[in-house]
Design an enzyme around this catalytic site. Structure first.
Site, PDB file in Angstrom:
ATOM      1  N   ARG A 111       0.860  -1.187   0.000  1.00  0.00           N
ATOM      2  CA  ARG A 111       0.000   0.000   0.000  1.00  0.00           C
ATOM      3  C   ARG A 111       0.896   1.237   0.000  1.00  0.00           C
ATOM      4  O   ARG A 111       1.387   1.664   1.042  1.00  0.00           O
ATOM      5  CB  ARG A 111      -0.909  -0.010   1.230  1.00  0.00           C
ATOM      6  N   SER A 170     -12.803  -3.325   0.334  1.00  0.00           N
ATOM      7  CA  SER A 170     -13.052  -2.852   1.692  1.00  0.00           C
ATOM      8  C   SER A 170     -14.555  -2.740   1.931  1.00  0.00           C
ATOM      9  O   SER A 170     -15.292  -2.278   1.054  1.00  0.00           O
ATOM     10  CB  SER A 170     -12.411  -1.480   1.908  1.00  0.00           C
ATOM     11  N   LYS A 225      -6.566   4.884   8.173  1.00  0.00           N
ATOM     12  CA  LYS A 225      -7.887   5.191   7.604  1.00  0.00           C
ATOM     13  C   LYS A 225      -8.417   6.462   8.253  1.00  0.00           C
ATOM     14  O   LYS A 225      -9.477   6.476   8.884  1.00  0.00           O
ATOM     15  CB  LYS A 225      -8.862   4.018   7.829  1.00  0.00           C
TER      16      LYS A 225
END
Length: 218
Positions: free
Chosen positions: A43, A112, A138
């Site tokens: 990521r 997600s 997040k």
């Protein structure tokens, strides 16, 4: 084993950048795989394509040697170019169907999910369920708590991983709520000993798999 068969047995999912904890990727991912990580997602938000592809080469080789799955975040085009096993997209990214067109039918697509309706409607090969706890990875996304974990345990139709601020201190509660698979970031990426951290988390989650079997995890 093929990718879908390996996904069925996967328990511990590590998500990290190309410099986890400020260290070279191989210095964290290699030991983490030895400790029990069997799915890794690269990521690299806002990184140049060249950076993602260079890190992907390292990750792909390490994961292949360990028999683990390797995913790229957000970018199905880069996942395909890097020879990854799959791509992970969010609710606000492109649809799963479009991501699947780009990576090809033989690769996996993860999604997600943050609400019961999203869990129920997910058409991906695997889903992330969370964030269970608030997490800086997040930012701005409210924690969903254990209720969504319980919903996924009862209703998810595909393999799913609880995610969001999970670490050794709270993993038992998440697992107790029904998660037979977990995703972590800082609990391994920032750990002084990634191998030991992965081993302990793997042992915790395998206890559920042993006692409840595949049906517990979709």
């Amino acid at each position: 084993m093929d990718r879908r068969a390996r996904l069925q047995t996967a328990r511990l999912y590590l998500i990290a950048s190309d410099r986890p904890g400020g260290r070279p990727l191989a210095d964290v991912l290699g030991p983490a795989l030895e400790g029990g990580v069997d799915l890794f997602q690269l990521r690299c938000k806002d990184a140049a394509d060249e950076t993602v592809l260079a890190a992907s080469e390292v990750a792909r080789e390490l994961c292949a040697a360990a028999g683990a799955l390797f995913f790229v975040n957000d970018r199905p085009d880069l996942a395909a170019a890097a020879g990854a096993d799959g791509v992970h997209v969010g609710q606000d990214d492109m649809p799963v169907s479009r991501a699947r067109q780009i990576v090809g039918a033989d690769r996996l697509v993860g999604l997600s999910t943050h609400a019961p309706a999203e869990v129920d409607a997910a058409d991906a090969d695997l889903i992330g369920v969370g964030p269970v706890h608030a997490t800086p990875t997040k930012a701005g996304r409210p924690a969903v708590g254990l209720e969504l974990v319980r919903h996924a345990a009862a209703h998810a139709r595909v393999p799913w991983f609880a995610i969001g601020g999970i670490d050794e201190d709270n993993a038992a509660a998440v697992i107790g709520a029904g998660a037979a698979r977990i995703s972590v970031v800082r609990a391994i990426a920032d750990a002084p000993d990634p191998r030991a951290a992965a081993y302990r988390l793997r042992r915790m989650v395998e206890t559920v798999a042993l006692h409840h079997g595949p049906a517990h995890a979709a």
